[in-house]
Design a protein around this motif. Structure first.
Motif, PDB file in Angstrom:
ATOM      1  N   CYS A  60       2.250   2.878  -2.495  1.00 20.64           N
ATOM      2  CA  CYS A  60       1.832   3.783  -3.566  1.00 20.64           C
ATOM      3  C   CYS A  60       0.432   4.336  -3.308  1.00 20.64           C
ATOM      4  O   CYS A  60       0.158   5.508  -3.585  1.00 20.64           O
ATOM      5  CB  CYS A  60       1.873   3.049  -4.909  1.00 20.64           C
ATOM      6  SG  CYS A  60       3.544   2.596  -5.445  1.00 20.64           S
ATOM      7  N   ASN A  61      -0.449   3.491  -2.801  1.00 20.38           N
ATOM      8  CA  ASN A  61      -1.817   3.941  -2.535  1.00 20.38           C
ATOM      9  C   ASN A  61      -1.870   4.998  -1.441  1.00 20.38           C
ATOM     10  O   ASN A  61      -2.769   5.848  -1.417  1.00 20.38           O
ATOM     11  CB  ASN A  61      -2.699   2.758  -2.138  1.00 20.38           C
ATOM     12  CG  ASN A  61      -2.867   1.762  -3.273  1.00 20.38           C
ATOM     13  OD1 ASN A  61      -2.700   2.109  -4.440  1.00 20.38           O
ATOM     14  ND2 ASN A  61      -3.194   0.531  -2.926  1.00 20.38           N
ATOM     15  N   ASN A  62      -0.919   4.951  -0.526  1.00 20.02           N
ATOM     16  CA  ASN A  62      -0.915   5.904   0.589  1.00 20.02           C
ATOM     17  C   ASN A  62      -0.446   7.297   0.183  1.00 20.02           C
ATOM     18  O   ASN A  62      -0.631   8.253   0.936  1.00 20.02           O
ATOM     19  CB  ASN A  62      -0.027   5.385   1.720  1.00 20.02           C
ATOM     20  CG  ASN A  62      -0.670   4.221   2.459  1.00 20.02           C
ATOM     21  OD1 ASN A  62      -1.894   4.093   2.491  1.00 20.02           O
ATOM     22  ND2 ASN A  62       0.146   3.364   3.055  1.00 20.02           N
ATOM     23  N   LYS A  84       1.161   0.358 -11.712  1.00 21.98           N
ATOM     24  CA  LYS A  84       2.068   1.479 -11.422  1.00 21.98           C
ATOM     25  C   LYS A  84       3.367   1.328 -12.230  1.00 21.98           C
ATOM     26  O   LYS A  84       3.330   1.145 -13.441  1.00 21.98           O
ATOM     27  CB  LYS A  84       2.344   1.542  -9.924  1.00 21.98           C
ATOM     28  CG  LYS A  84       1.156   2.039  -9.108  1.00 21.98           C
ATOM     29  CD  LYS A  84       0.810   3.461  -9.473  1.00 21.98           C
ATOM     30  CE  LYS A  84      -0.326   4.007  -8.642  1.00 21.98           C
ATOM     31  NZ  LYS A  84      -0.628   5.411  -9.016  1.00 21.98           N
ATOM     32  N   SER A 135      -1.130  10.268  -7.178  1.00 22.75           N
ATOM     33  CA  SER A 135      -1.234   8.881  -7.644  1.00 22.75           C
ATOM     34  C   SER A 135      -1.685   8.759  -9.093  1.00 22.75           C
ATOM     35  O   SER A 135      -1.942   7.657  -9.562  1.00 22.75           O
ATOM     36  CB  SER A 135      -2.209   8.104  -6.745  1.00 22.75           C
ATOM     37  OG  SER A 135      -3.505   8.679  -6.798  1.00 22.75           O
ATOM     38  N   GLU A 192       0.805  -1.223   0.000  1.00 22.53           N
ATOM     39  CA  GLU A 192       0.000   0.000   0.000  1.00 22.53           C
ATOM     40  C   GLU A 192       0.841   1.277   0.000  1.00 22.53           C
ATOM     41  O   GLU A 192       0.307   2.370   0.216  1.00 22.53           O
ATOM     42  CB  GLU A 192      -0.954   0.035   1.214  1.00 22.53           C
ATOM     43  CG  GLU A 192      -2.026  -1.038   1.209  1.00 22.53           C
ATOM     44  CD  GLU A 192      -3.078  -0.816   0.141  1.00 22.53           C
ATOM     45  OE1 GLU A 192      -3.433   0.350  -0.095  1.00 22.53           O
ATOM     46  OE2 GLU A 192      -3.524  -1.806  -0.459  1.00 22.53           O
ATOM     47  N   CYS A 194       6.186   4.072  -7.635  1.00 15.44           N
ATOM     48  CA  CYS A 194       4.852   4.661  -7.598  1.00 15.44           C
ATOM     49  C   CYS A 194       4.641   5.736  -8.659  1.00 15.44           C
ATOM     50  O   CYS A 194       3.529   6.263  -8.789  1.00 15.44           O
ATOM     51  CB  CYS A 194       4.585   5.263  -6.220  1.00 15.44           C
ATOM     52  SG  CYS A 194       4.792   4.092  -4.859  1.00 15.44           S
ATOM     53  N   LYS A 197      -3.550   0.756  -9.806  1.00 19.89           N
ATOM     54  CA  LYS A 197      -2.945   0.465  -8.504  1.00 19.89           C
ATOM     55  C   LYS A 197      -2.120  -0.814  -8.520  1.00 19.89           C
ATOM     56  O   LYS A 197      -1.160  -0.946  -7.750  1.00 19.89           O
ATOM     57  CB  LYS A 197      -4.036   0.356  -7.436  1.00 19.89           C
ATOM     58  CG  LYS A 197      -4.752   1.659  -7.138  1.00 19.89           C
ATOM     59  CD  LYS A 197      -5.802   1.467  -6.059  1.00 19.89           C
ATOM     60  CE  LYS A 197      -6.522   2.780  -5.745  1.00 19.89           C
ATOM     61  NZ  LYS A 197      -7.548   2.603  -4.683  1.00 19.89           N
TER      62      LYS A 197
END
Length: 266
Positions: free
Chosen positions: A147-149, A212, A187, A145, A173, A209
């Motif tokens: 990259c998602n953060n 990436k 993102s 997570e 990312c 997601k």
């Protein structure tokens, strides 16, 4: 028993008693890791548990040898400790050699660096270019997570541009800066622009997601930089551990020699 012999056996006895407690803590930490981490990090638990078990076994042998003033046990203890010292020395030297190459490149307008895979040692290149190894690491990166953060941590594009990203965040990312893709937010990039560079990473990057830049060389370079940093920390810790265990080994030699002298007088 001579005062020197009494001192050396007393010191080695208490050193190994404290070391055995430390070893139990290492084993407990390994067990905790196995129950609180995902499958990616569970691979680290077995070496941790084994290391703790070996240290505990050697410490108990040294403690009993010093307590009973037993020459045989002290000999076994010193042999095991010598093997551990050699293993630590070899690993530490290799760690410094492997992590000698590779560093980030400053990019104008960014607070973080970007990384190139070919800057790192051939060992890193071999490990990271191995499809089996990388597929496993990639699955871990997707689950992490990280990259998602980014979109959660940096609400505006200005905050994101001023962020100090980690090597993995910078490499996995986002596309390399040379691609020239405009950032919409932390993102998402506008991929409708024709890339300014022939770097294959520009074509591999997707906003998805699960994709990436996980297939990019820049991502592998970010992982290499992360591993280099971790290995350097471990190597420095090993230097300290080697010095401490060398002192323990010297005291153990004194205890063994005095035990042999006392036994020969009986």
């Amino acid at each position: 028993m001579s005062s020197g012999g009494g001192t050396s056996t007393f010191v080695i006895r208490w050193i190994n008693f404290l070391t055995s407690l430390l070893a139990m803590g290492v084993v407990g930490f390994g067990v905790w890791m196995s129950t609180h981490h995902d499958n990616c990090r569970k691979s680290l638990t077995l070496p941790v548990i084994c290391l703790g078990a070996v240290i505990f076994l050697v410490s108990i042998i040294g403690f009993l040898g010093a307590w009973k003033n037993n020459t045989i046990l002290l000999w076994i203890y010193l042999v095991f400790l010598c093997v551990i010292l050699i293993a630590i020395l070899v690993f530490t030297v290799l760690a410094f050699i492997v992590t000698n190459n590779g560093s980030g490149h400053d990019i104008a307008g960014l607070r973080y660096k970007e990384y190139e895979l070919n800057d790192y040692s051939s060992w890193f290149l071999k490990q990271l270019n191995n499809s089996h190894n990388w597929n496993h690491l990639k699955s871990c990166l997707v689950k992490s997570e990280d990259c998602n953060n980014l979109s959660k941590n940096y609400k505006t594009l200005k905050q994101f541009k001023l962020a100090k990203l980690s090597p993995i965040e910078a490499g996995c990312c986002r596309p390399p800066s040379e691609c020239g893709y405009p950032a919409v937010n932390a993102s998402h990039y506008d991929l409708s622009f024709h890339p300014m560079s022939s770097n294959k990473d520009c074509r591999l990057y997707k906003n998805s997601k699960s994709i990436k830049c996980y297939n990019c060389d820049s991502c592998k370079a970010g992982v290499a930089q992360y591993m280099k940093t971790e290995w350097r920390v471990v190597a420095i810790f090993n230097v300290i551990l080697f010095i401490v265990l060398s002192i323990v080994y010297f005291v153990g030699c004194c205890a063994r020699r005095n035990a042999s002298r006392d036994n020969s007088k009986v």
